[in-house]
Design an enzyme around this catalytic site. Structure first.
Site, PDB file in Angstrom:
ATOM      1  N   HIS A 302       0.872  -1.192   0.000  1.00  5.70           N
ATOM      2  CA  HIS A 302       0.000   0.000   0.000  1.00  5.70           C
ATOM      3  C   HIS A 302       0.908   1.242   0.000  1.00  5.70           C
ATOM      4  CE1 HIS A 302      -3.527   2.369   0.497  1.00  5.70           C
ATOM      5  NE2 HIS A 302      -3.703   2.279   1.807  1.00  5.70           N
ATOM      6  N   HIS A 348      -2.401  -2.651  -9.608  1.00  7.27           N
ATOM      7  CA  HIS A 348      -3.390  -2.064  -8.701  1.00  7.27           C
ATOM      8  C   HIS A 348      -4.533  -3.041  -8.500  1.00  7.27           C
ATOM      9  CE1 HIS A 348      -6.182   0.834  -6.899  1.00  7.27           C
ATOM     10  NE2 HIS A 348      -5.092   1.510  -6.594  1.00  7.27           N
ATOM     11  N   ARG A 357      -3.340   9.766 -11.094  1.00 10.34           N
ATOM     12  CA  ARG A 357      -2.463  10.453 -10.128  1.00 10.34           C
ATOM     13  C   ARG A 357      -1.016  10.365 -10.616  1.00 10.34           C
ATOM     14  NH1 ARG A 357      -4.262   7.123  -4.904  1.00 10.34           N
ATOM     15  NH2 ARG A 357      -3.846   5.494  -6.436  1.00 10.34           N
ATOM     16  N   ASP A 403       2.292   5.596  -6.675  1.00  8.74           N
ATOM     17  CA  ASP A 403       3.575   5.504  -5.975  1.00  8.74           C
ATOM     18  C   ASP A 403       4.774   5.437  -6.914  1.00  8.74           C
ATOM     19  OD1 ASP A 403       2.502   5.549  -3.373  1.00  8.74           O
ATOM     20  OD2 ASP A 403       1.923   3.450  -3.565  1.00  8.74           O
TER      21      ASP A 403
HETATM   22  C1  ACO Z   1      -1.425   3.676  -2.942  1.00  8.90           C
HETATM   23  C2  ACO Z   1      -1.428   2.248  -3.279  1.00  8.90           C
HETATM   24  O1  ACO Z   1      -1.673   1.438  -2.432  1.00  8.90           O
HETATM   25  S1  ACO Z   1      -1.177   1.802  -4.908  1.00  8.90           S
HETATM   26  C3  ACO Z   1      -0.431   0.171  -4.812  1.00  8.90           C
HETATM   27  C4  ACO Z   1       0.980   0.250  -4.286  1.00  8.90           C
HETATM   28  N1  ACO Z   1       1.635  -1.074  -4.270  1.00  8.90           N
HETATM   29  C5  ACO Z   1       2.570  -1.412  -5.184  1.00  8.90           C
HETATM   30  O2  ACO Z   1       2.889  -0.660  -6.087  1.00  8.90           O
HETATM   31  C6  ACO Z   1       3.209  -2.773  -4.999  1.00  8.90           C
HETATM   32  C7  ACO Z   1       3.309  -3.519  -6.338  1.00  8.90           C
HETATM   33  N2  ACO Z   1       1.998  -3.940  -6.766  1.00  8.90           N
HETATM   34  C8  ACO Z   1       1.372  -5.025  -6.233  1.00  8.90           C
HETATM   35  O3  ACO Z   1       1.923  -5.747  -5.386  1.00  8.90           O
HETATM   36  C9  ACO Z   1      -0.050  -5.355  -6.664  1.00  8.90           C
HETATM   37  O4  ACO Z   1      -0.266  -4.916  -7.973  1.00  8.90           O
HETATM   38  C10 ACO Z   1      -1.106  -4.735  -5.728  1.00  8.90           C
HETATM   39  C11 ACO Z   1      -0.866  -5.144  -4.277  1.00  8.90           C
HETATM   40  C12 ACO Z   1      -1.095  -3.219  -5.798  1.00  8.90           C
HETATM   41  C13 ACO Z   1      -2.493  -5.219  -6.150  1.00  8.90           C
HETATM   42  O5  ACO Z   1      -2.581  -6.578  -5.834  1.00  8.90           O
HETATM   43  P1  ACO Z   1      -3.646  -7.530  -6.541  1.00  8.90           P
HETATM   44  O6  ACO Z   1      -4.975  -6.875  -6.648  1.00  8.90           O
HETATM   45  O7  ACO Z   1      -3.604  -8.822  -5.812  1.00  8.90           O
HETATM   46  O8  ACO Z   1      -3.022  -7.667  -8.005  1.00  8.90           O
HETATM   47  P2  ACO Z   1      -3.266  -8.787  -9.107  1.00  8.90           P
HETATM   48  O9  ACO Z   1      -4.625  -9.388  -8.991  1.00  8.90           O
HETATM   49  O10 ACO Z   1      -2.893  -8.163 -10.384  1.00  8.90           O
HETATM   50  O11 ACO Z   1      -2.195  -9.902  -8.683  1.00  8.90           O
HETATM   51  C14 ACO Z   1      -2.085 -11.105  -9.426  1.00  8.90           C
HETATM   52  C15 ACO Z   1      -0.645 -11.568  -9.350  1.00  8.90           C
HETATM   53  O12 ACO Z   1       0.188 -10.608 -10.023  1.00  8.90           O
HETATM   54  C16 ACO Z   1       1.212 -10.194  -9.163  1.00  8.90           C
HETATM   55  N3  ACO Z   1       1.500  -8.774  -9.376  1.00  8.90           N
HETATM   56  C17 ACO Z   1       0.652  -7.740  -9.302  1.00  8.90           C
HETATM   57  N4  ACO Z   1       1.324  -6.586  -9.443  1.00  8.90           N
HETATM   58  C18 ACO Z   1       2.619  -6.909  -9.610  1.00  8.90           C
HETATM   59  C19 ACO Z   1       3.797  -6.162  -9.762  1.00  8.90           C
HETATM   60  N5  ACO Z   1       3.806  -4.835  -9.736  1.00  8.90           N
HETATM   61  N6  ACO Z   1       4.979  -6.824  -9.896  1.00  8.90           N
HETATM   62  C20 ACO Z   1       4.988  -8.175  -9.895  1.00  8.90           C
HETATM   63  N7  ACO Z   1       3.903  -8.932  -9.720  1.00  8.90           N
HETATM   64  C21 ACO Z   1       2.733  -8.300  -9.578  1.00  8.90           C
HETATM   65  C22 ACO Z   1       0.645 -10.371  -7.769  1.00  8.90           C
HETATM   66  O13 ACO Z   1       1.668 -10.394  -6.785  1.00  8.90           O
HETATM   67  C23 ACO Z   1      -0.114 -11.665  -7.919  1.00  8.90           C
HETATM   68  O14 ACO Z   1       0.823 -12.720  -7.863  1.00  8.90           O
HETATM   69  P3  ACO Z   1       0.445 -14.134  -7.168  1.00  8.90           P
HETATM   70  O15 ACO Z   1      -0.633 -14.705  -8.028  1.00  8.90           O
HETATM   71  O16 ACO Z   1       1.727 -14.883  -7.208  1.00  8.90           O
HETATM   72  O17 ACO Z   1      -0.034 -13.814  -5.780  1.00  8.90           O
HETATM   73  O1  OAA Z   2      -7.088   2.037  -3.978  1.00 15.83           O
HETATM   74  C1  OAA Z   2      -6.249   1.277  -3.484  1.00 15.83           C
HETATM   75  O2  OAA Z   2      -6.473   0.067  -3.215  1.00 15.83           O
HETATM   76  C2  OAA Z   2      -4.865   1.735  -3.221  1.00 15.83           C
HETATM   77  C3  OAA Z   2      -4.629   3.154  -3.608  1.00 15.83           C
HETATM   78  O3  OAA Z   2      -4.305   3.453  -4.739  1.00 15.83           O
HETATM   79  C4  OAA Z   2      -4.842   4.174  -2.599  1.00 15.83           C
HETATM   80  O4  OAA Z   2      -5.319   3.862  -1.496  1.00 15.83           O
HETATM   81  O5  OAA Z   2      -4.551   5.361  -2.865  1.00 15.83           O
END
Ligand code: ACO
Ligand code: OAA
Length: 464
Positions: A302, A348, A357, A403
């Site tokens: 997050h 995401h 954003r 991010d």
């Molecule tokens: C403000 C915020 O919170 S924005 C998000 C900030 N977080 C990040 O940037 C961290 C990198 N991104 C991620 O880990 C993910 O995309 C998340 C946590 C944001 C979303 O998670 P989910 O909704 O579960 O994504 P999704 O359904 O696409 O995931 C499916 C698979 O793809 C993988 N995946 C998703 N995004 C990424 C990524 N950026 N890099 C590598 N693998 C990824 C997941 O880890 C998951 O793997 P698994 O099946 O082995 O568990």
């Molecule tokens: O919407 C989400 O799950 C994560 C995010 O981008 C935020 O909280 O700003």
């Protein structure tokens, strides 16, 4: 509240209210309404609106709940009411129906500035209305007047070892503000339910107002930058935050105005927002509720991702050097994936396109720092990562989120201590969480308590 889809009765009620409010300005020439006064006017209509929605639609279904949703982090499960903003998977966030470019255009700016003032955004989140210049000025003054942090909270921060992560310090300090909670006190005194929103409003205003001092103290304690200067009551919130952090660059202040606005709210299901709402539903006061939000924001999937992006970019630079070829960047991205790690700043849970954003921050960078080498690397990463994530075939969304871009902007102006970045995200997120806490208490939102199941129970349920 979104006031777009209303019954004729409710629109008439609301128009009458708006008309009364403006007549009051025009005929008396009196001071414009404060945020609390305006809110007090809006609450009765909103209570009626919710009653009507529940009477008309209360027994209608959103569709089936799938077992996969229980195991899969509840993706797409309609489960929460959140009024400040709604997220569309393709288009991104809208604050009370307004996109980021619309907010940039419509919300009041500082004299000479071109980015929206977060004061205006908070007004919009709470009321669905665009405030006047005078109203945001008043809000800046009010927050400045409430900004002082109790001495014992400063002492807590001063006693934290500099090795304690800034987010842990932030959460400790916000939780400790509960000592002076107006809501907690009023509740102990036997306040009536219909008055919950008023002390929640007071606490929320105090919370937002005190965050710059808390963030400034943490920054200076951890990164050793001397004593905090005083808040200037004639300056806006972002200006004061920049000063407390030790920055007097006007472009950095503009960045903070944009940063706080776009990080404020992202509908209700994200970890920090949902946590705040959940904890608030137990009638924990806004300090306790938002302290809990911060603990969720501090996770690397997050809000901590903005720190992780910069760490990852710096490691990449150390490995492949500056001005590396696309091939070298691609190889580095693949090595991250092959090591079983995520590419921070990409993907995401809801979005399926580039986060607006990210786009807003990219536009800011193009305007203010087009030649910054780290910005160029961020842009280069944008040009290679989506194809790699698509080819890897797991991530549902290969595009960048907010991010992926924030750290490079902060570091351009000299805020290079990446462990601090999520604190700024937390300052911003308080706006969205606080706005919803106020409405939840105004509308009498109940204790959250969904049903959980064991795997055995699910197994048995479908065996029959
Ligand atoms: C403000 C915020 O919170 S924005 C998000 C900030 N977080 C990040 O940037 C961290 C990198 N991104 C991620 O880990 C993910 O995309 C998340 C946590 C944001 C979303 O998670 P989910 O909704 O579960 O994504 P999704 O359904 O696409 O995931 C499916 C698979 O793809 C993988 N995946 C998703 N995004 C990424 C990524 N950026 N890099 C590598 N693998 C990824 C997941 O880890 C998951 O793997 P698994 O099946 O082995 O568990
Ligand atoms: O919407 C989400 O799950 C994560 C995010 O981008 C935020 O909280 O700003």
């Amino acid at each position: 509240m979104a006031f777009r889809a209303q019954s004729p009765l409710l629109s008439a009620l609301r128009s009458a209210q708006l008309a009364r409010a403006s007549v009051r300005f025009a005929s008396t020439g009196a001071k414009p309404l404060t945020l609390k006064e305006r809110l007090a006017e809006l609450i009765p209509t909103e209570i009626e609106k919710v009653k009507q929605i529940r009477a008309e639609h209360g027994k209608k279904s959103f569709g089936p709940v799938l077992v996969d949703q229980l195991y899969g982090g509840m993706r797409g499960l309609p489960a929460l009411i959140w009024d400040g903003s709604v997220l569309d998977a393709e288009e991104g966030i809208r604050f009370r129906g307004k996109s980021i470019p619309e907010c940039q255009e419509l919300l009041p700016k500082a004299p000479g500035g071109s980015e929206p003032l977060p004061e205006g955004l908070f007004w919009l989140l709470l009321t669905g209305e665009i405030p006047t210049q005078e109203q945001v000025k008043e809000l800046s003054r009010e927050w400045a007047a409430r900004a002082a942090v109790p001495e014992f909270v400063e002492e807590i921060l001063d006693r934290c070892p500099p090795t304690l992560h800034p987010m842990s310090q932030f959460s400790l300090a916000v939780t400790a503000l509960n000592h002076d909670s107006a809501f907690a006190k009023a509740y102990q005194e036997g306040i009536s339910k219909k008055d919950y929103w008023q002390s929640t409003f007071e606490d929320s205003m105090d919370l937002i107002a005190k965050l710059p001092n808390i963030a400034g103290t943490i920054y200076r304690n951890v990164f050793g930058d001397g004593k905090l200067p005083p808040i200037d009551p004639e300056k806006d919130y972002s200006h004061n935050l920049a000063t407390l952090l030790g920055f007097d660059n006007e472009a950095f202040v503009e960045l903070l105005r944009l940063y706080i606005t776009i990080h404020s709210d992202h509908e209700g299901g994200n970890v920090s927002a949902h946590t705040g709402k959940l904890v608030g539903s137990a009638l924990s006061d806004p300090f306790l509720a938002f302290g809990a939000s911060l603990n969720g924001l501090a996770g690397p999937l997050h809000g901590l991702a903005n720190q992780e992006v910069l760490i990852w970019l710096r490691k990449m630079q150390a490995k492949i050097g500056e001005n590396a070829s696309d091939e070298a960047v691609k190889e580095y991205v693949w090595s991250t994936l092959k090591a079983g790690q995520v590419v921070p700043g990409y993907g995401h849970a809801v979005l399926r396109k580039t986060d607006p954003r990210y786009t807003a921050q990219r536009e800011f960078a193009l305007k203010h720092m087009g030649n910054d080498p780290l910005f160029k690397l961020v842009a280069q990463v944008y040009s290679v990562v989506p194809d790699i994530l698509l080819e890897a075939g797991k991530a549902k969304n290969p595009w960048p989120n907010v991010d992926a871009h924030s750290g490079v902007l902060l570091s351009h102006y000299g805020l290079t201590q990446m462990q601090f970045y999520t604190v700024l995200f937390g300052v911003s997120r308080a706006f969205g969480v606080a706005a919803q806490l106020i409405w939840d208490r105004a509308l009498g939102a109940p204790l959250e308590r969904p049903k959980s199941y064991s795997s055995d129970a699910i197994h048995k349920m479908f065996k029959q």
